[in-house]
Scaffold this motif. Structure first.
Motif, PDB file in Angstrom:
ATOM      1  N   PHE A   1       0.835  -1.195   0.000  1.00 36.79           N
ATOM      2  CA  PHE A   1       0.000   0.000   0.000  1.00 36.79           C
ATOM      3  C   PHE A   1       0.874   1.252   0.000  1.00 36.79           C
ATOM      4  O   PHE A   1       0.572   2.229  -0.667  1.00 36.79           O
ATOM      5  CB  PHE A   1      -0.924  -0.026   1.229  1.00 36.79           C
ATOM      6  CG  PHE A   1      -1.805   1.174   1.302  1.00 36.79           C
ATOM      7  CD1 PHE A   1      -2.860   1.339   0.413  1.00 36.79           C
ATOM      8  CD2 PHE A   1      -1.583   2.181   2.244  1.00 36.79           C
ATOM      9  CE1 PHE A   1      -3.666   2.457   0.486  1.00 36.79           C
ATOM     10  CE2 PHE A   1      -2.380   3.301   2.309  1.00 36.79           C
ATOM     11  CZ  PHE A   1      -3.447   3.436   1.427  1.00 36.79           C
ATOM     12  N   ALA A   2       1.958   1.221   0.752  1.00 35.69           N
ATOM     13  CA  ALA A   2       2.869   2.365   0.815  1.00 35.69           C
ATOM     14  C   ALA A   2       3.475   2.639  -0.561  1.00 35.69           C
ATOM     15  O   ALA A   2       3.616   3.788  -0.980  1.00 35.69           O
ATOM     16  CB  ALA A   2       3.971   2.118   1.845  1.00 35.69           C
ATOM     17  N   VAL A   3       3.803   1.585  -1.278  1.00 34.21           N
ATOM     18  CA  VAL A   3       4.372   1.743  -2.616  1.00 34.21           C
ATOM     19  C   VAL A   3       3.336   2.365  -3.550  1.00 34.21           C
ATOM     20  O   VAL A   3       3.625   3.295  -4.308  1.00 34.21           O
ATOM     21  CB  VAL A   3       4.893   0.399  -3.162  1.00 34.21           C
ATOM     22  CG1 VAL A   3       5.250   0.503  -4.640  1.00 34.21           C
ATOM     23  CG2 VAL A   3       6.080  -0.072  -2.354  1.00 34.21           C
ATOM     24  N   VAL A   4       2.119   1.842  -3.503  1.00 29.36           N
ATOM     25  CA  VAL A   4       1.044   2.355  -4.353  1.00 29.36           C
ATOM     26  C   VAL A   4       0.770   3.823  -4.015  1.00 29.36           C
ATOM     27  O   VAL A   4       0.611   4.668  -4.894  1.00 29.36           O
ATOM     28  CB  VAL A   4      -0.236   1.503  -4.227  1.00 29.36           C
ATOM     29  CG1 VAL A   4      -1.419   2.161  -4.911  1.00 29.36           C
ATOM     30  CG2 VAL A   4       0.009   0.123  -4.784  1.00 29.36           C
ATOM     31  N   LEU A   5       0.723   4.131  -2.733  1.00 36.82           N
ATOM     32  CA  LEU A   5       0.477   5.505  -2.304  1.00 36.82           C
ATOM     33  C   LEU A   5       1.619   6.412  -2.777  1.00 36.82           C
ATOM     34  O   LEU A   5       1.390   7.518  -3.267  1.00 36.82           O
ATOM     35  CB  LEU A   5       0.342   5.572  -0.773  1.00 36.82           C
ATOM     36  CG  LEU A   5       0.007   6.952  -0.200  1.00 36.82           C
ATOM     37  CD1 LEU A   5      -1.329   7.447  -0.757  1.00 36.82           C
ATOM     38  CD2 LEU A   5      -0.034   6.891   1.313  1.00 36.82           C
ATOM     39  N   GLY A   6       2.842   5.957  -2.665  1.00 39.61           N
ATOM     40  CA  GLY A   6       4.001   6.725  -3.126  1.00 39.61           C
ATOM     41  C   GLY A   6       3.950   6.973  -4.625  1.00 39.61           C
ATOM     42  O   GLY A   6       4.247   8.064  -5.110  1.00 39.61           O
ATOM     43  N   VAL A   7       3.573   5.936  -5.379  1.00 41.96           N
ATOM     44  CA  VAL A   7       3.463   6.070  -6.835  1.00 41.96           C
ATOM     45  C   VAL A   7       2.353   7.059  -7.188  1.00 41.96           C
ATOM     46  O   VAL A   7       2.508   7.910  -8.061  1.00 41.96           O
ATOM     47  CB  VAL A   7       3.228   4.697  -7.502  1.00 41.96           C
ATOM     48  CG1 VAL A   7       2.833   4.853  -8.961  1.00 41.96           C
ATOM     49  CG2 VAL A   7       4.463   3.827  -7.366  1.00 41.96           C
ATOM     50  N   ALA A   8       1.223   6.986  -6.484  1.00 42.48           N
ATOM     51  CA  ALA A   8       0.092   7.879  -6.752  1.00 42.48           C
ATOM     52  C   ALA A   8       0.479   9.332  -6.455  1.00 42.48           C
ATOM     53  O   ALA A   8       0.181  10.238  -7.241  1.00 42.48           O
ATOM     54  CB  ALA A   8      -1.125   7.463  -5.930  1.00 42.48           C
ATOM     55  N   VAL A   9       1.125   9.555  -5.321  1.00 37.88           N
ATOM     56  CA  VAL A   9       1.549  10.910  -4.961  1.00 37.88           C
ATOM     57  C   VAL A   9       2.569  11.415  -5.983  1.00 37.88           C
ATOM     58  O   VAL A   9       2.508  12.559  -6.443  1.00 37.88           O
ATOM     59  CB  VAL A   9       2.120  10.941  -3.521  1.00 37.88           C
ATOM     60  CG1 VAL A   9       2.826  12.261  -3.248  1.00 37.88           C
ATOM     61  CG2 VAL A   9       1.014  10.719  -2.510  1.00 37.88           C
ATOM     62  N   GLY A  10       3.496  10.583  -6.385  1.00 33.87           N
ATOM     63  CA  GLY A  10       4.503  10.963  -7.378  1.00 33.87           C
ATOM     64  C   GLY A  10       3.859  11.297  -8.721  1.00 33.87           C
ATOM     65  O   GLY A  10       4.231  12.260  -9.389  1.00 33.87           O
TER      66      GLY A  10
END
Length: 180
Positions: free
Chosen positions: A7-16
């Motif tokens: 989830f952290a990776v997905v959230l990081g990708v979305a924010v990026g």
């Protein structure tokens, strides 16, 4: 609350991705503003150049018209009287010059109405002087008593106008050069 690593990776990708989209949009908007400002400056410079050209054309036509009057009266004074040929030649030349004057005047009105208003008295002065020159040439041809006096006066007025045009127009060109 515990986030798993996925989830952290997905959230990081979305924010990026969102940051990239917003950054790209802002960069595009800024570039668009820069291009618009550059286009406006270029257009203003072109308009000033066109206005200066119109003023220069008008000045040239004013001087040419005044020279025609000066030359016609000079010829009549040196030969002792105006001939029918001189009168007819002056009339044709003057009518063509008036058309050029009014055309240049209207071009200037299109580009800068304030400058048009400033040059209109000069155009009127030249047209009136042309009428006076025609009358003086005709009086000379008909050997009127005051014909020589009329010719000398019109010749001097035309010469004065030729001398004044560069000075008067220099001020107009200076104002056409300044940013609007």
């Amino acid at each position: 609350m515990v986030f798993d690593q996925g989830f952290a990776v997905v959230l990081g990708v979305a924010v990026g991705a969102l940051a990239g989209i917003v950054g790209g949009a802002l960069a595009g908007w800024r570039q668009s503003r820069i291009e618009t400002e550059k286009w406006l400056r270029t257009r203003q410079e072109q308009a000033r150049a066109e206005t200066r050209g119109a003023v220069a054309t008008l000045a040239s036509t004013l001087a040419s018209t005044a020279h025609s009057m000066m030359w016609a009266t000079f010829k009549a004074l040196t030969s002792g009287k105006a001939s029918l040929e001189t009168l007819a030649s002056f009339e044709v030349e003057f009518h063509a010059e008036v058309a050029g004057l009014v055309g240049a005047q209207m071009r200037l009105a299109e580009l800068d109405f304030g400058l048009y208003q400033k040059v209109t008295p000069y155009v009127g002065q030249v047209i009136a002087l042309g009428g006076g020159t025609y009358a003086a040439l005709r009086a000379s041809m008909e050997k009127a008593l005051d014909a020589e006096e009329q010719l000398r006066a019109r010749n001097q007025e035309a010469l004065d106008l030729i001398r004044e045009v560069p000075t008067k127009v220099a001020g107009l060109l200076a104002s056409a050069r300044s940013p609007t």
